[in-house]
Design a protein around this motif. Sequence first.
Motif, PDB file in Angstrom:
ATOM      1  N   TYR A 525       0.845  -1.192   0.000  1.00  0.00           N
ATOM      2  CA  TYR A 525       0.000   0.000   0.000  1.00  0.00           C
ATOM      3  C   TYR A 525       0.882   1.244   0.000  1.00  0.00           C
ATOM      4  CZ  TYR A 525      -3.523  -3.375   1.560  1.00  0.00           C
ATOM      5  OH  TYR A 525      -4.364  -4.458   1.649  1.00  0.00           O
ATOM      6  N   LEU A 526       0.667   2.122  -0.963  1.00  0.00           N
ATOM      7  CA  LEU A 526       1.349   3.415  -0.993  1.00  0.00           C
ATOM      8  C   LEU A 526       0.477   4.422  -0.265  1.00  0.00           C
ATOM      9  CD1 LEU A 526       3.725   5.149  -2.046  1.00  0.00           C
ATOM     10  CD2 LEU A 526       2.342   5.617  -4.087  1.00  0.00           C
ATOM     11  N   GLU A 527       1.059   5.068   0.752  1.00  0.00           N
ATOM     12  CA  GLU A 527       0.310   6.017   1.558  1.00  0.00           C
ATOM     13  C   GLU A 527       1.003   7.385   1.517  1.00  0.00           C
ATOM     14  OE1 GLU A 527      -1.619   2.934   4.786  1.00  0.00           O
ATOM     15  OE2 GLU A 527       0.232   3.989   5.318  1.00  0.00           O
ATOM     16  N   ARG A 528       0.184   8.428   1.635  1.00  0.00           N
ATOM     17  CA  ARG A 528       0.692   9.805   1.499  1.00  0.00           C
ATOM     18  C   ARG A 528       0.267  10.628   2.709  1.00  0.00           C
ATOM     19  NH1 ARG A 528      -2.072  12.424  -3.341  1.00  0.00           N
ATOM     20  NH2 ARG A 528      -3.698  12.873  -1.810  1.00  0.00           N
ATOM     21  N   ALA A 529       1.156  11.532   3.115  1.00  0.00           N
ATOM     22  CA  ALA A 529       0.854  12.473   4.190  1.00  0.00           C
ATOM     23  C   ALA A 529       1.450  13.830   3.832  1.00  0.00           C
ATOM     24  CB  ALA A 529       1.404  11.991   5.527  1.00  0.00           C
ATOM     25  N   ALA A 530       0.881  14.878   4.388  1.00  0.00           N
ATOM     26  CA  ALA A 530       1.353  16.230   4.098  1.00  0.00           C
ATOM     27  C   ALA A 530       1.860  16.886   5.369  1.00  0.00           C
ATOM     28  CB  ALA A 530       0.227  17.068   3.480  1.00  0.00           C
ATOM     29  N   SER A 535       1.397  12.994  10.188  1.00  0.00           N
ATOM     30  CA  SER A 535       0.722  12.161  11.181  1.00  0.00           C
ATOM     31  C   SER A 535      -0.480  11.431  10.597  1.00  0.00           C
ATOM     32  CB  SER A 535       0.281  13.014  12.378  1.00  0.00           C
ATOM     33  OG  SER A 535      -0.581  14.058  11.940  1.00  0.00           O
ATOM     34  N   LEU A 536      -1.135  12.041   9.629  1.00  0.00           N
ATOM     35  CA  LEU A 536      -2.315  11.442   9.021  1.00  0.00           C
ATOM     36  C   LEU A 536      -1.950  10.892   7.641  1.00  0.00           C
ATOM     37  CD1 LEU A 536      -5.353  10.872   9.154  1.00  0.00           C
ATOM     38  CD2 LEU A 536      -5.733  13.130   8.108  1.00  0.00           C
ATOM     39  N   TRP A 537      -1.990   9.579   7.514  1.00  0.00           N
ATOM     40  CA  TRP A 537      -1.601   8.937   6.261  1.00  0.00           C
ATOM     41  C   TRP A 537      -2.843   8.469   5.508  1.00  0.00           C
ATOM     42  CZ3 TRP A 537       3.422   8.792   4.603  1.00  0.00           C
ATOM     43  CH2 TRP A 537       4.402   9.107   5.547  1.00  0.00           C
ATOM     44  N   ASN A 538      -2.853   8.734   4.208  1.00  0.00           N
ATOM     45  CA  ASN A 538      -3.971   8.329   3.359  1.00  0.00           C
ATOM     46  C   ASN A 538      -3.476   7.386   2.268  1.00  0.00           C
ATOM     47  OD1 ASN A 538      -6.064  10.078   4.516  1.00  0.00           O
ATOM     48  ND2 ASN A 538      -4.792  11.741   3.679  1.00  0.00           N
ATOM     49  N   GLY A 539      -4.228   6.309   2.038  1.00  0.00           N
ATOM     50  CA  GLY A 539      -3.869   5.376   0.980  1.00  0.00           C
ATOM     51  C   GLY A 539      -4.135   5.953  -0.399  1.00  0.00           C
ATOM     52  N   VAL A 540      -3.158   5.810  -1.296  1.00  0.00           N
ATOM     53  CA  VAL A 540      -3.319   6.341  -2.653  1.00  0.00           C
ATOM     54  C   VAL A 540      -3.129   5.278  -3.730  1.00  0.00           C
ATOM     55  CG1 VAL A 540      -2.692   8.698  -2.031  1.00  0.00           C
ATOM     56  CG2 VAL A 540      -0.902   7.091  -2.700  1.00  0.00           C
TER      57      VAL A 540
END
Length: 574
Positions: A525-530, A535-540
């Motif tokens: 799973y590739l996950e992204r955070a800004a 702290s908050l990671w979203n799956g992309v």
Amino acid sequence: MNRQPRHFLAGPFAAILFALLLSSHAGDVTDRGKVVIGFSHALDTGLGKELFVVGNHPDLGSWSPANGRKLRWTSGNVWTGNVAIEAGHSLEYKFIVRTNAASSFCDPANVVWMEGPNLATNLPAHPSGPYVAKTVYYHSGWTNADLVFQCGLDTNWYGRSMTRIGGGRAPGEYLYYADGIGRPGELLTFVVNGNLDGQPYWDHSPATGGDYFTSLDVFFLQDGHVHNYMPPPSATARRIETNYIASSYTPAIPSRNIRVYLPRNYDTNTWKRYPVLYMHDGQNIFQPGGAFGCWNAEGNADRLISLGVMRETIIVGVDNSSERLREYVAPTDNAGFGAGTADQYMRFLVHDVMPFVNSTYRTITNRPDTMTLGSSLGGIVSMYLGLATNVFGRVGPMSPSFWAITNHVKNEIELGDASGLRVYMDMGTEEGSSMWSPVWSVYDLLLADGYAVNHDLRMIIGCGHEHNEAAWDSRLRYAFEFLLDARDEANRLAQSEYPPILTDGVQSGGAFSVRADSLKGYRYYLERAAGVSPSLWNGVATSAVEELMWSVVTLSDASSPSTGATWYRVRAEP
């Protein structure tokens, strides 16, 4: 561990020599770490003779004529067949002519060798992965520990000192570690030795009384058992339970007992789910067996699981009934006892036995992890179940009585498409011509359907073996090794030791792509955070489950932010 450059050696290759056509069937390495090679050779072998191929690798019989791989005859006296051979080897081989008769099959003099030098080719290599050798963990109270090992076709033995990296399960025990052992994907044979209070000690396998052997690339040796996960501090032994299953489907067949083998650590590893093997003639499967003897399935499984050769598996022995001679025969056939009722037995298994097993025990319910195996008539019903349902993905017809289901063989295998299974078959040389010839006919039909020996088809001959439980006990290890290869499942220890590391990140046109090493049985799973402190990671992006032993996965974010700090990570789950 040093990361190696990734090189792919793949693609078809061909060489024509002595009317031979050799080609890489798929070009790539299979999910079992092998390369499927298509052999084709034109030769009039003469009446009663058949063509085999034998070579310098165990997958081609290690130059033993009796262990060569039989090809099938086609029009024009062209012999063909697919054989899977371990990737990355320099292969030498020859074609040989043999009499395919039970009475002479195991005779080493039953061979005519092709004249001239050995034929040779280099097989495509594995794709590069996260490691280039094996890694071993070990618990011991010794003051030092050393591995003595031999790997693959290299017959030399080597020594390697293990490093103490921490404490063990209790005071006085230590955790040892060694990497750089042998080559990945190959069979490792080893023992461990060390010292305590000035005295030398050797750790031999309780299963063999001598060397350990396993093909796992990362494993933990603890208390005489090999694991592909971090073992619990205190292991629990396997056990066998008996349950009565009522037949509820109409038309009803006799209700009966099932005997359920639960492997080591089943009670401890509550996080784990297990493949299931359904075996017929359940009265004879586990000790003490029945009137005709015992397969000793629990002993065979215990031994192979402890070595890291076989997956931890739930084995269900389904008792036979007074209707056995019909229940194990396809409904299109009559073995002399009335029309077969295997369709009714199939409903009993699928609608009565399996729901109980799946609701009572922690099972994996997909087709590749649901298997069936039996002998004699139990062998042919195993084949029937694989072909007649989408439930059983791997089948083990041992000493199969194919003479009893000629219509089913013709309709479903010869005229139909039998592909899509993993099939283990075997036969003893003392079982009679009525057994010998039909099993080889089915073997040829499976080759015609595209099966590749060593990949999704294995055929074992028992020299001097009769049609009885003692013979099936002695050959059961081969069925377990092939159908339940420990490398078929995700290696949790390997993923922990070699987590995915992002490489080759590319930003282009608003999209971001990245590569990471991948291991069999894992989804990535590739996950992204800004932000500066993510702290908050979203799956992309999500990969398919990796099917190869190891490879490289590419993941892409199609909507990568163009401004601000952006972080990416890859997470792996089995």
